[in-house]
Write a protein that holds these residues in place. Sequence first.
Motif, PDB file in Angstrom:
ATOM      1  N   LEU A  30     -37.505   2.071 -34.923  1.00  0.00           N
ATOM      2  CA  LEU A  30     -38.404   0.968 -34.574  1.00  0.00           C
ATOM      3  C   LEU A  30     -39.864   1.391 -34.681  1.00  0.00           C
ATOM      4  O   LEU A  30     -40.716   0.593 -35.086  1.00  0.00           O
ATOM      5  N   ASP A  31     -40.157   2.627 -34.302  1.00  0.00           N
ATOM      6  CA  ASP A  31     -41.531   3.125 -34.420  1.00  0.00           C
ATOM      7  C   ASP A  31     -41.988   3.126 -35.883  1.00  0.00           C
ATOM      8  O   ASP A  31     -43.148   2.841 -36.176  1.00  0.00           O
ATOM      9  N   GLN A  32     -41.074   3.442 -36.794  1.00  0.00           N
ATOM     10  CA  GLN A  32     -41.417   3.445 -38.220  1.00  0.00           C
ATOM     11  C   GLN A  32     -41.567   2.025 -38.764  1.00  0.00           C
ATOM     12  O   GLN A  32     -42.492   1.733 -39.512  1.00  0.00           O
ATOM     13  N   GLU A  33     -40.631   1.148 -38.385  1.00  0.00           N
ATOM     14  CA  GLU A  33     -40.616  -0.210 -38.929  1.00  0.00           C
ATOM     15  C   GLU A  33     -41.688  -1.098 -38.301  1.00  0.00           C
ATOM     16  O   GLU A  33     -42.304  -1.906 -38.981  1.00  0.00           O
ATOM     17  N   SER A  34     -41.856  -0.986 -36.997  1.00  0.00           N
ATOM     18  CA  SER A  34     -42.794  -1.841 -36.272  1.00  0.00           C
ATOM     19  C   SER A  34     -43.474  -1.010 -35.193  1.00  0.00           C
ATOM     20  O   SER A  34     -42.993  -0.941 -34.052  1.00  0.00           O
ATOM     21  N   PRO A  35     -44.572  -0.367 -35.524  1.00  0.00           N
ATOM     22  CA  PRO A  35     -45.221   0.568 -34.597  1.00  0.00           C
ATOM     23  C   PRO A  35     -45.636  -0.042 -33.255  1.00  0.00           C
ATOM     24  O   PRO A  35     -45.688   0.656 -32.251  1.00  0.00           O
ATOM     25  N   ASP A  36     -45.885  -1.335 -33.212  1.00  0.00           N
ATOM     26  CA  ASP A  36     -46.332  -1.927 -31.944  1.00  0.00           C
ATOM     27  C   ASP A  36     -45.212  -2.657 -31.200  1.00  0.00           C
ATOM     28  O   ASP A  36     -45.464  -3.521 -30.375  1.00  0.00           O
ATOM     29  N   TRP A  37     -43.977  -2.299 -31.451  1.00  0.00           N
ATOM     30  CA  TRP A  37     -42.863  -2.974 -30.783  1.00  0.00           C
ATOM     31  C   TRP A  37     -42.845  -2.739 -29.275  1.00  0.00           C
ATOM     32  O   TRP A  37     -42.392  -3.583 -28.519  1.00  0.00           O
ATOM     33  N   ARG A  38     -43.351  -1.609 -28.837  1.00  0.00           N
ATOM     34  CA  ARG A  38     -43.340  -1.312 -27.404  1.00  0.00           C
ATOM     35  C   ARG A  38     -44.317  -2.198 -26.637  1.00  0.00           C
ATOM     36  O   ARG A  38     -44.110  -2.511 -25.479  1.00  0.00           O
ATOM     37  N   ARG A  39     -45.392  -2.607 -27.288  1.00  0.00           N
ATOM     38  CA  ARG A  39     -46.397  -3.451 -26.619  1.00  0.00           C
ATOM     39  C   ARG A  39     -45.928  -4.888 -26.488  1.00  0.00           C
ATOM     40  O   ARG A  39     -46.400  -5.614 -25.632  1.00  0.00           O
ATOM     41  N   LYS A  40     -44.994  -5.317 -27.314  1.00  0.00           N
ATOM     42  CA  LYS A  40     -44.494  -6.693 -27.273  1.00  0.00           C
ATOM     43  C   LYS A  40     -43.653  -6.970 -26.044  1.00  0.00           C
ATOM     44  O   LYS A  40     -43.576  -8.078 -25.570  1.00  0.00           O
ATOM     45  N   VAL A  41     -43.007  -5.969 -25.513  1.00  0.00           N
ATOM     46  CA  VAL A  41     -42.126  -6.148 -24.354  1.00  0.00           C
ATOM     47  C   VAL A  41     -42.908  -6.181 -23.130  1.00  0.00           C
ATOM     48  O   VAL A  41     -43.550  -6.672 -22.498  1.00  0.00           O
TER      49      VAL A  41
END
Length: 77
Positions: free
Chosen positions: A66-77
């Motif tokens: 997920l970090d590679q595909e969408s680096p800002d995925w952690r901020r969305k949650v």
Amino acid sequence: MLDTEMLVAPIIIFMLVVAPLWLILHYKSKKQVSQGLSEHEHRQLIELANKAEKMAERVETLEALLDQESPDWRRKV
């Protein structure tokens, strides 16, 4: 006086039924705890620990992807 008469029956029932069962179950569980884990329980514990390790590795892998595909995925949650 009426209040104390109403409490006599529940107290007697408690002392004759609940208290002995409570004591028996209490000391039975103390005995089981002092004996430790059975062989079957020990095997289950090791199995669960192995599964938890594998699950942790999978979560780390998924987070890396997920970090590679969408680096800002952690901020969305």
